[in-house]
Structures are given as C-alpha cells and as structure tokens.
Design a protein around this motif. Structure first.
Motif, mmCIF file in Angstrom:
data_model
loop_
_atom_site.group_PDB
_atom_site.id
_atom_site.type_symbol
_atom_site.label_atom_id
_atom_site.label_comp_id
_atom_site.label_asym_id
_atom_site.label_seq_id
_atom_site.Cartn_x
_atom_site.Cartn_y
_atom_site.Cartn_z
ATOM 1 N N THR A 274 -23.601 -34.810 3.514
ATOM 2 C CA THR A 274 -23.635 -33.943 2.331
ATOM 3 C C THR A 274 -22.375 -33.085 2.260
ATOM 4 O O THR A 274 -21.862 -32.832 1.163
ATOM 5 C CB THR A 274 -24.885 -33.043 2.339
ATOM 6 O OG1 THR A 274 -24.835 -32.123 3.432
ATOM 7 C CG2 THR A 274 -26.144 -33.869 2.433
ATOM 8 N N TYR A 275 -21.884 -32.630 3.411
ATOM 9 C CA TYR A 275 -20.635 -31.859 3.408
ATOM 10 C C TYR A 275 -19.472 -32.725 2.924
ATOM 11 O O TYR A 275 -18.633 -32.267 2.135
ATOM 12 C CB TYR A 275 -20.337 -31.319 4.808
ATOM 13 C CG TYR A 275 -21.173 -30.143 5.227
ATOM 14 C CD1 TYR A 275 -21.385 -29.065 4.370
ATOM 15 C CD2 TYR A 275 -21.759 -30.085 6.496
ATOM 16 C CE1 TYR A 275 -22.150 -27.983 4.753
ATOM 17 C CE2 TYR A 275 -22.523 -29.006 6.896
ATOM 18 C CZ TYR A 275 -22.721 -27.951 6.019
ATOM 19 O OH TYR A 275 -23.474 -26.866 6.404
ATOM 20 N N ASP A 276 -19.407 -33.962 3.404
ATOM 21 C CA ASP A 276 -18.331 -34.842 2.953
ATOM 22 C C ASP A 276 -18.393 -35.086 1.451
ATOM 23 O O ASP A 276 -17.363 -35.109 0.774
ATOM 24 C CB ASP A 276 -18.402 -36.192 3.689
ATOM 25 C CG ASP A 276 -17.562 -36.206 4.953
ATOM 26 O OD1 ASP A 276 -16.581 -35.434 5.030
ATOM 27 O OD2 ASP A 276 -17.883 -36.974 5.874
ATOM 28 N N ARG A 277 -19.598 -35.276 0.919
ATOM 29 C CA ARG A 277 -19.735 -35.530 -0.515
ATOM 30 C C ARG A 277 -19.259 -34.327 -1.336
ATOM 31 O O ARG A 277 -18.872 -34.470 -2.483
ATOM 32 C CB ARG A 277 -21.192 -35.832 -0.874
ATOM 33 C CG ARG A 277 -21.763 -37.101 -0.289
ATOM 34 C CD ARG A 277 -21.016 -38.340 -0.756
ATOM 35 N NE ARG A 277 -21.763 -39.549 -0.469
ATOM 36 C CZ ARG A 277 -21.822 -40.159 0.710
ATOM 37 N NH1 ARG A 277 -21.179 -39.630 1.736
ATOM 38 N NH2 ARG A 277 -22.509 -41.263 0.877
ATOM 39 N N GLN A 278 -19.313 -33.154 -0.723
ATOM 40 C CA GLN A 278 -18.892 -31.944 -1.426
ATOM 41 C C GLN A 278 -17.465 -31.528 -1.078
ATOM 42 O O GLN A 278 -17.023 -30.443 -1.445
ATOM 43 C CB GLN A 278 -19.865 -30.805 -1.103
ATOM 44 C CG GLN A 278 -21.291 -31.071 -1.583
ATOM 45 C CD GLN A 278 -22.268 -29.996 -1.132
ATOM 46 O OE1 GLN A 278 -22.464 -28.986 -1.805
ATOM 47 N NE2 GLN A 278 -22.907 -30.209 0.014
ATOM 48 N N GLY A 279 -16.762 -32.401 -0.345
ATOM 49 C CA GLY A 279 -15.370 -32.128 -0.021
ATOM 50 C C GLY A 279 -15.160 -31.176 1.136
ATOM 51 O O GLY A 279 -14.028 -30.757 1.402
ATOM 52 N N GLN A 280 -16.225 -30.846 1.858
ATOM 53 C CA GLN A 280 -16.126 -29.921 2.991
ATOM 54 C C GLN A 280 -16.037 -30.730 4.289
ATOM 55 O O GLN A 280 -16.950 -30.749 5.115
ATOM 56 C CB GLN A 280 -17.329 -28.980 2.997
ATOM 57 C CG GLN A 280 -17.412 -28.100 1.750
ATOM 58 C CD GLN A 280 -18.672 -27.263 1.737
ATOM 59 O OE1 GLN A 280 -19.790 -27.767 1.679
ATOM 60 N NE2 GLN A 280 -18.495 -25.949 1.796
ATOM 61 N N HIS A 281 -14.893 -31.383 4.488
ATOM 62 C CA HIS A 281 -14.774 -32.365 5.563
ATOM 63 C C HIS A 281 -14.788 -31.742 6.949
ATOM 64 O O HIS A 281 -15.292 -32.344 7.903
ATOM 65 C CB HIS A 281 -13.515 -33.199 5.343
ATOM 66 C CG HIS A 281 -13.453 -33.820 3.984
ATOM 67 N ND1 HIS A 281 -14.491 -34.558 3.480
ATOM 68 C CD2 HIS A 281 -12.491 -33.779 3.009
ATOM 69 C CE1 HIS A 281 -14.176 -34.965 2.256
ATOM 70 N NE2 HIS A 281 -12.975 -34.502 1.950
ATOM 71 N N ARG A 282 -14.246 -30.546 7.106
ATOM 72 C CA ARG A 282 -14.271 -29.901 8.419
ATOM 73 C C ARG A 282 -15.700 -29.596 8.841
ATOM 74 O O ARG A 282 -16.080 -29.800 10.001
ATOM 75 C CB ARG A 282 -13.432 -28.611 8.401
ATOM 76 C CG ARG A 282 -11.960 -28.817 8.058
ATOM 77 C CD ARG A 282 -11.271 -29.740 9.039
ATOM 78 N NE ARG A 282 -9.849 -29.937 8.721
ATOM 79 C CZ ARG A 282 -9.077 -30.851 9.275
ATOM 80 N NH1 ARG A 282 -9.578 -31.666 10.191
ATOM 81 N NH2 ARG A 282 -7.806 -30.952 8.922
ATOM 82 N N LEU A 283 -16.499 -29.083 7.905
ATOM 83 C CA LEU A 283 -17.904 -28.822 8.219
ATOM 84 C C LEU A 283 -18.632 -30.124 8.527
ATOM 85 O O LEU A 283 -19.483 -30.185 9.423
ATOM 86 C CB LEU A 283 -18.586 -28.106 7.048
ATOM 87 C CG LEU A 283 -18.206 -26.645 6.830
ATOM 88 C CD1 LEU A 283 -18.862 -26.111 5.564
ATOM 89 C CD2 LEU A 283 -18.619 -25.796 8.035
ATOM 90 N N ALA A 284 -18.300 -31.177 7.781
ATOM 91 C CA ALA A 284 -18.910 -32.480 8.026
ATOM 92 C C ALA A 284 -18.609 -32.950 9.441
ATOM 93 O O ALA A 284 -19.495 -33.407 10.174
ATOM 94 C CB ALA A 284 -18.397 -33.496 7.008
ATOM 95 N N GLN A 285 -17.359 -32.818 9.846
ATOM 96 C CA GLN A 285 -16.955 -33.290 11.173
ATOM 97 C C GLN A 285 -17.618 -32.486 12.287
ATOM 98 O O GLN A 285 -17.958 -33.023 13.343
ATOM 99 C CB GLN A 285 -15.435 -33.261 11.275
ATOM 100 C CG GLN A 285 -14.774 -34.310 10.388
ATOM 101 C CD GLN A 285 -13.350 -33.980 9.985
ATOM 102 O OE1 GLN A 285 -12.644 -33.264 10.693
ATOM 103 N NE2 GLN A 285 -12.927 -34.493 8.835
ATOM 104 N N THR A 286 -17.826 -31.208 12.041
ATOM 105 C CA THR A 286 -18.557 -30.391 13.013
ATOM 106 C C THR A 286 -19.985 -30.907 13.176
ATOM 107 O O THR A 286 -20.514 -30.980 14.288
ATOM 108 C CB THR A 286 -18.574 -28.916 12.570
ATOM 109 O OG1 THR A 286 -17.240 -28.420 12.518
ATOM 110 C CG2 THR A 286 -19.392 -28.064 13.538
#
Length: 296
Positions: A149-161
C-alpha cells in the motif's frame, strides 16, 4: 341436563383432551426441526461445499452465516466466497460486521484489506493492513501487505521498511523479496533491486513472473546478455530478443510507479499473485497487469 347438551359437552371435552395430548408432540417436532435447521454443517459438508463452484459455495456459506453470524470461520469463508463471485461490497459488509465481534482478528483484517486493494481503495486497505500488523506483528504477510500500500501511494521508503520487517520474520519469502526488489526499482536502486530479485528467483516457488521481473531489472541496467540468460528459461527466444531491443531503445530513469507500470508491448506482462495466495493463504493483494508486477 338434556342428552343433547350432555353429548356436546362430552365432544368438547374429548376435543380439548385430544388437543392437549397432541400439543407436546407437535412442540417437540417443531423444536427438533428448528434444531436441525440451526445445526452447523459438518466438516465433511463444508469441505465438499468449498470444492463446488463459486455460486454454490457462496449460497452454502450464506446459509451457515444465517445460523451463526458471529462464527469467525464462517464469516471469513462467506466473505471469500462473496469475493469470488464479485460481490465485493457485500463481502466488505460481512467482514465489517465481523470486526465488531472479533476486532483483533488478523485474518479478517487481511481479507478486508485485500478486497479494498482489489477495488482500488489503497488508503482504506492500508489502514486494515496497519491494524493487522498491530494485532499480529509476528506474521510476515501483514507487513508485506502494508508495504504494497505504501508503494502504491509513492511512499517507497516506508514500503521498504515494511518489507524489511516482513523479511526479518520470513527471510526467503518469495513474494516479499519480489515486492521489495520492485520497490527498490521505484526508488532508483537497481543494484539493490537485482539482489532481492535474484534471491526471489532462486526459490523453488519463484515462477515465471519473478524471472521476468529480474530480467527486466537487468535490462534496465543495460545487462542485456544477463537479461537474455535469465529470460531464456521463461520465454521464447523471439520474445526475449524483442524485449532486449525494446529496452535498449527505451531505457530511461525510473521516477514513478505509473512510469514503471505503463504497458510497453511486446514485453510479456506478468500477473500479480493472488494478497493474502498464494502464498500460504488463498488470497494475495491484487493489482492490474503491468510490465513490472508486485506480489504479496
């Protein structure tokens, strides 16, 4: 008392006595019928229903839900069946009502999140997955799902965490490694992406989609010989050559999810695995077919 009156009185008494005698029997039959109607299906009956077609499955679990709307297993199976026949709104309603009784069920939260993802409501899905990580932090798929969901919203750093937390629990989970690798592509780390995708591709359950993603990342780095070697096992030579030629002419910096996922024929598109399939659970988070695909 006249004989006529005496006869009428005797008839009335006889009818009353007969009614009184039959009432307990009728009541018992009604009670037994009600008990049978409310009897949960056996494990064998449930297993047989789950082997049936989607509509039959949905009707079966609807009846089971009517018997006990608070049964957690029944609610989850009912929602899954509704999802399979495309009745997403009703599935959401069933799961939302179930959460009132079972607010800490990670299975309900995960299924609810996946349905919202399938409907394109990423923010609501994210809230469900976030709650799932809180009630079941030991389950890797909750963190992996939140990462998507973070990646879909462009929040890639949070996604990777989130992916890192998932991998701490299950280090070689193929779908998590794949999603982590693609997230690194989205943030411009092609070397890191290659490392994660190579780990994913080495797993026995990797499948062609993972291989395609790895090949594409190699191509994005200009490693066309490596791309051909990796792709050769999963695609015809002609398709591999077309993909290489296409990338040689189109390589450009990756800046957004939309830029990466824009279809670019003749590259063979990979399907997302189905939330949380395939995985150990029946479902995984879905996304439309794209050139690079995330999986859960």
């Amino acid at each position: 008392m006249s004989s006529a009156k005496t006869s009428l009185a005797l008839i009335a008494f006889a009818l009353a006595a007969s009614a009184c005698a039959s009432t307990p029997k009728v009541d018992k039959e009604v009670e037994l019928a009600m008990q049978e109607a409310l009897r949960p299906a056996s494990a064998e009956e449930r297993a047989a229903a789950n082997r049936a077609d989607p509509l039959t499955r949905a009707n079966f679990w609807a009846k089971e839900s009517n018997k006990d709307a608070e049964d957690l297993k029944v609610a989850i199976e009912f929602a899954r069946a509704l999802r399979e026949i495309g009745s997403h709104d009703r599935a959401v309603d069933v799961l939302s009502r179930t959460l009132i009784v079972h607010p800490d069920s990670p299975d309900v939260l995960m299924l609810l999140g996946r349905i919202h993802m399938a409907q394109g409501d990423v923010a609501t899905a994210g809230r469900a997955f976030q709650r799932a990580t809180e009630v079941a932090p030991q389950r890797s798929e909750t963190w992996a799902a939140l990462g998507t969901t973070y990646d879909r919203q462009g929040q890639h750093r949070l996604a990777q965490t989130s992916y890192l937390k998932a991998l701490e629990i299950e280090p070689l989970r193929t779908t998590t490694l794949t999603n982590y690798g693609l997230s690194l592509v989205l943030s411009g780390d092609l070397v890191g992406a290659e490392a994660k995708l190579r780990l994913a591709a080495a797993n026995p359950d990797a499948g062609a989609r993972v291989i395609e993603n790895l090949a594409l990342v190699l191509g994005l780095q200009g490693k066309f010989d490596d791309m051909k070697k990796v792709s050769g096992a999963a695609a015809p030579d002609q398709v591999v050559d077309q993909n290489v030629a296409l990338l040689q002419g189109l390589i450009q910096p990756t800046r957004s999810w939309d830029a990466l996922t824009e279809p670019a024929a003749p590259v063979r598109l990979a399907e997302a695995e189905t939330p949380l399939a395939a995985p150990a659970s029946r479902e995984t988070e879905e996304a439309p077919q794209r050139t690079l695909r995330q999986r859960n």
